[in-house]
Every structure is written in structure tokens, then in C-alpha cells.
Design an enzyme around this catalytic site. Structure first.
Site, PDB file in Angstrom:
ATOM      1  CG  ASP A 167      -2.203   0.733   1.016  1.00  0.00           C
ATOM      2  OD1 ASP A 167      -2.237   1.936   1.338  1.00  0.00           O
ATOM      3  OD2 ASP A 167      -3.158   0.140   0.498  1.00  0.00           O
ATOM      4  CG  HIS A 204      -4.981   3.942   1.938  1.00  0.00           C
ATOM      5  ND1 HIS A 204      -4.640   2.736   1.371  1.00  0.00           N
ATOM      6  CD2 HIS A 204      -6.314   4.079   1.766  1.00  0.00           C
ATOM      7  CE1 HIS A 204      -5.729   2.154   0.881  1.00  0.00           C
ATOM      8  NE2 HIS A 204      -6.759   2.949   1.101  1.00  0.00           N
ATOM      9  CB  SER A 412      -9.186   0.561   1.112  1.00  0.00           C
ATOM     10  OG  SER A 412      -8.691   0.895  -0.145  1.00  0.00           O
TER      11      SER A 412
END
Length: 476
Positions: A167, A204, A412
Site C-alpha cells: 500500500d 492509508h 480498502s
């Protein structure tokens, strides 16, 4: 016409990849992004066939310039992919590329005779909230508990499940969040802009790692910043980067991947085929996000879960809304999505707790759900005005301050929840095979939800707290 938010993100991704002219496909429909003027083929004989066929087609049929057809990446790579230029990428605009479309059309008959796929667009692979974001993060008071809350359990280095998160990187102060104290990996590149404002999608990877750690405390989590550049990377590079990520520390038990792209096909991504073939021969389980386009179109690599030979190697994960009873408005869906997990308004660590950091919203919320749902989903709640949505500058974008915890939505985040539950099952059952654990967990599912009229299996962490859906309210 492509959704407003997709177009906003197209412009943002293009700015993050200034040397790569991009187009929206197919034919401006807003299903995926790809590199203009270039197609992909496998190294060797396939690349030669593509070159010769396209050159002949352009010279005799399409009326395009055949002398532009040439390889632009002649060296071989582990992913086995060659980029072939078929046009000047500076021509035209972002609404499709006729030269690429003609090149694909030229190979249709040849592919039929060859019995295999020979050519592909060079798609943009993006984190699953990027070209199709569920929402942007919302600050949460420090007094509020994470959701899912950290599960009870201890870390045993001899039995800990290895989880690789591919990621964005880790925020500099991530260890300030206790569940992430043992996590390791790459740092997030350039967390803030020149004004000290948090950049979009920074945090994230940290948020995802925190969810895995909360659900499965007996894990060794490694985070790689493969998708640091606005969460976007060309398909031609992605396969190679996946190999690099697993080569650094060896193949883990579980890979959590919240990234992908649709491509309008049902046979996968040419650029990651070599990696997927290698994955199939390993013991590793790939847990992959289904994407946030509210579409039944396959999103890759999650959709490999239904291709022959990959059923046990890949688990595709969709998102449930905050009550766990129905699918979130944004989640992709269809038979290729194997399981659903909570993915709306989860609470976890965006940053550590060292220094508060400001964030300016990039997207405005909508008056109504952009996918036609009637509850107050993440499309419309909580209300805010964003920079990218206000092109004329008529409204001032909203700014918030993050001090650690955030609320965030998307497939996600359903993905690391599912990955964590498989890891927790491995610990509880002393199971060392992640693919066997996946089968055991899905076979034992007792919770189900409704997604677009279908009755689907739901994985719900014991420490996750469902919440009533928020009811619509008028903008003041």
C-alpha cells in the site's frame, strides 16, 4: 458519463504521474485509466506478433502511422511484459485513445487463432479509494474507541502469522498507536505538502495495518510503500513491484492488497499474470479489495478469486455498511466477490499521536448518494466541501485536524479486516496453512448480508461494533 469523483481523481492522478499521458476508458466511459499511445504484450514471441500485426493493420487498414510502432521497453523483466508504442502519446486528450483501440482491434482475430490473450492496455492500478474513493477520512476524538477494537491476545514470535500490506507507507509516528508497536516496513514518502497539510491518502497504509493488528494481535505485519505515489502505478510496473515486495522478506502467509483496476475483461491483468502464476505455486493467500465503483464489473487482482486455479489462492472482499446487514453503497459486487466484511466508517489510526496535522478535503459530498442509495451513506455524510469539486473557487474547502484516530470507509478497509480474521483463525486453530484457514473460516460462516438482492457471506470481527445507519438530513 463518468462519475464526478472519478473525473476529479483522474486529474489528481495525472498530476501525480506528470510524465505519463493518461486516458479514460473505454471510450470515456469512466471504467478505468490507462496510458496513452502504448499497449502491453508478453516478452518474446508475443511481443513480436503484436508489433508486426499492429504495424500491418495501421499501414493497410486504419490509416495511422505504422512507423511509430516500436518497443519502448526491450529489456526483459520478471513480470515478462513489454511496452509497445503505437502512437504519439501527446496526441488527443484524456477521453480515450483511438490508436490504442485500433491496436487492440487489430489483434482480435490473431488472439482467437493463438488461443490466448496477446495484448492489453497499460492500465493504472490504484488503491481502491483512489479513482473510486469510498470517502475521505473523518477525525475522531481521542476519547472514542477504535472499531473494531483491539482483540485480546498476545504476540508469540514463534507462531505469529506473517502479513504483508502492499500500500502506501507508514506514517512517521505510527508506533504511537499501541497495536502498531511491532509493525515494520517502509515510511510514507512526503506526508505533508509545503504548507504542512496532510496529503491525500497519506495514512492509508497505516490505517490498514492498524486494522489487521486490531483483529489479529498475533501477527507480524510488514508494510511496503509500493503505492506511495498517490496510490497509483502503471500495470506494466505493478507486477515487478509485487515481486520486489515479496522478495525483500520472503513470501508471507497473507498479503493484504487494497488496490486494483477494472479492465472490461474477465481474464485478469496481463501485467500481473506472472506474479499471479507464481502466487498460485506458493502457500501465500492474497486477500484483495473488490473496489468501490458500485459495479459488478470484475476488479483485478481481486477477481482472480473466480478464475480456474486461483480459487484457493485469492480471496476477494467487498464492504458492508455500518450496520453489517447490507452492502455499502460504494462496494463492487457480483459472483466474483467471495466475501464481505465491515467497510463503512471503521475507526482506526490514520497517524500516530505525536503531532496534530491539518487536512483539507479534496471532494465535496453529494446532495444524494451517487449510486442511488437512500440512507445517509459516505457520499453525503458528513457534509464537507472539497478543493477538487469546486473548480470555480466559489466555496471555501473545509479543513479538519487529525490527532490520531480517524473514521474511513472503503473496500480498502474491509480487506484487512478479512485478512485479520483469517490470521486470527490460524492462531486459534494452530493452522499454518492460510489457504486452508480461509476455507475453514468461510465454511463456518454463520452471518450473512444482503448485497444488491444477493444473500452473501459476511465476516464480522467479534470486537466490531455495528451501528445504526445514519438517516438523511437536509444541508443547512
Amino acid at each position: 458519463m463518468a462519475p464526478q469523483r472519478f473525473r476529479e481523481q483522474f486529474a489528481q492522478i495525472q498530476r501525480s504521474m506528470p510524465d505519463v499521458p493518461l486516458a479514460i476508458g473505454p471510450d470515456d466511459a469512466g471504467q478505468f485509466l490507462y496510458e496513452k499511445g502504448v499497449v502491453l504484450a508478453r516478452d518474446g514471441e508475443d511481443a513480436r506478433i503484436v508489433e508486426d500485426t499492429v504495424r500491418q493493420h495501421f499501414a493497410t487498414v486504419a490509416g495511422l502511422s505504422a512507423d511509430r510502432v516500436e518497443r519502448v521497453s526491450p529489456e526483459t523483466s520478471r513480470s515478462g511484459i513489454t511496452r509497445i508504442r503505437v502512437a504519439d502519446p501527446g496526441e488527443g486528450d484524456g477521453s480515450g485513445d483511438p490508436a490504442v483501440a485500433n491496436a487492440l482491434r487489430a489483434l482480435t482475430a490473431t488472439e482467437g487463432r493463438a488461443g490466448r490473450r496477446l495484448v492489453s492496455r497499460n492500465h493504472v492500478v490504484h488503491i481502491a479509494v483512489n479513482a473510486c474513493p469510498g470517502d475521505e477520512p473523518v477525525p475522531v476524538p481521542a476519547s472514542e474507541r477504535p472499531n473494531p477494537a483491539p482483540a485480546e491476545g498476545t504476540h508469540d514470535p514463534d507462531s505469529a502469522v506473517g502479513v504483508l500490506v502492499i500500500d502506501t507507507g507508514l506514517m512517521h509516528d505510527y508506533r504511537s498507536y499501541p497495536p502498531l508497536a511491532r509493525t515494520r516496513g517502509d515510511a510514507q514518502v512526503q506526508e505533508c505538502d509545503k504548507d504542512g497539510v496532510l496529503r491525500q491518502y497519506c495514512g492509508h497504509g497505516t490505517f490498514i495495518a492498524g486494522l489487521v493488528a486490531a483483529v489479529a494481535p498475533n501477527t507480524d505485519i510488514t508494510v511496503r510503500n509500493t503505492l506511495n505515489d498517490a496510490g497509483a502505478i502503471l500495470e506494466s510496473e505493478f507486477g515487478e513491484k509485487l515481486f520486489e515486495a515479496v522478495d525483500r522478506d520472503g513470501w508471507p502467509d497473507i498479503i493484504s492488497l487494497s488496490a486494483g483496476t477494472s479492465n472490461g475483461r474477465t481474464d485478469g491483468l496481463l501485467g500481473v499474470d506472472a506474479f499471479m502464476e507464481e502466487l498460485r505455486r506458493r502457500h501465500t493467500l492474497l486477500v484483495a479489495a473488490a473496489g468501490n465503483n458500485a459495479s459488478a464489473m470484475p476488479f483485478w487482482p481481486a477477481a482472480y478469486a473466480t478464475l480456474p486455479g486461483y480459487e484457493n489462492a485469492v480471496l476477494s472482499v467487498g464492504a458492508l455498511r455500518s450496520d453489517g446487514e447490507y452492502g455499502a453503497c460504494f462496494t463492487n459486487h457480483g459472483p466474483w466477490v467471495r466475501v464481505y466484511a465491515p467497510g463503512e466508517r471503521l475507526t482506526g489510526a490514520l497517524t500516530g499521536f505525536d503531532t496534530p496535522v491539518p487536512y483539507v478535503y479534496q471532494h465535496s459530498t453529494y446532495e444524494e448518494c451517487r449510486y442511488g442509495f437512500s440512507y445517509a451513506c459516505t457520499c453525503r455524510h458528513p457534509r464537507h466541501t472539497g478543493v477538487l469539486s469546486e473548480e470555480n473557487g466559489s466555496a471555501k474547502p473545509d479543513q479538519v485536524m487529525f490527532e490520531g484516530l480517524a473514521q474511513w470507509s472503503g473496500t480498502s478497509f474491509a480487506t484487512p479486516v478479512a485478512a485479520g480474521l483469517i490470521a486470527a483463525h490460524m492462531t486459534a486453530q494452530a493452522e499454518t496453512d492460510p489457504r486452508k484457514a480461509r476455507r475453514q473460516l468461510l465454511d463456518a460462516v454463520t452471518e450473512f448480508a444482503e448485497v444488491r438482492g444477493a444473500h452473501v457471506p459476511a465476516l464480522l470481527p467479534p470486537t466490531w461494533r455495528p451501528a445504526p445507519v445514519v438517516q438523511p438530513s437536509a444541508r443547512p
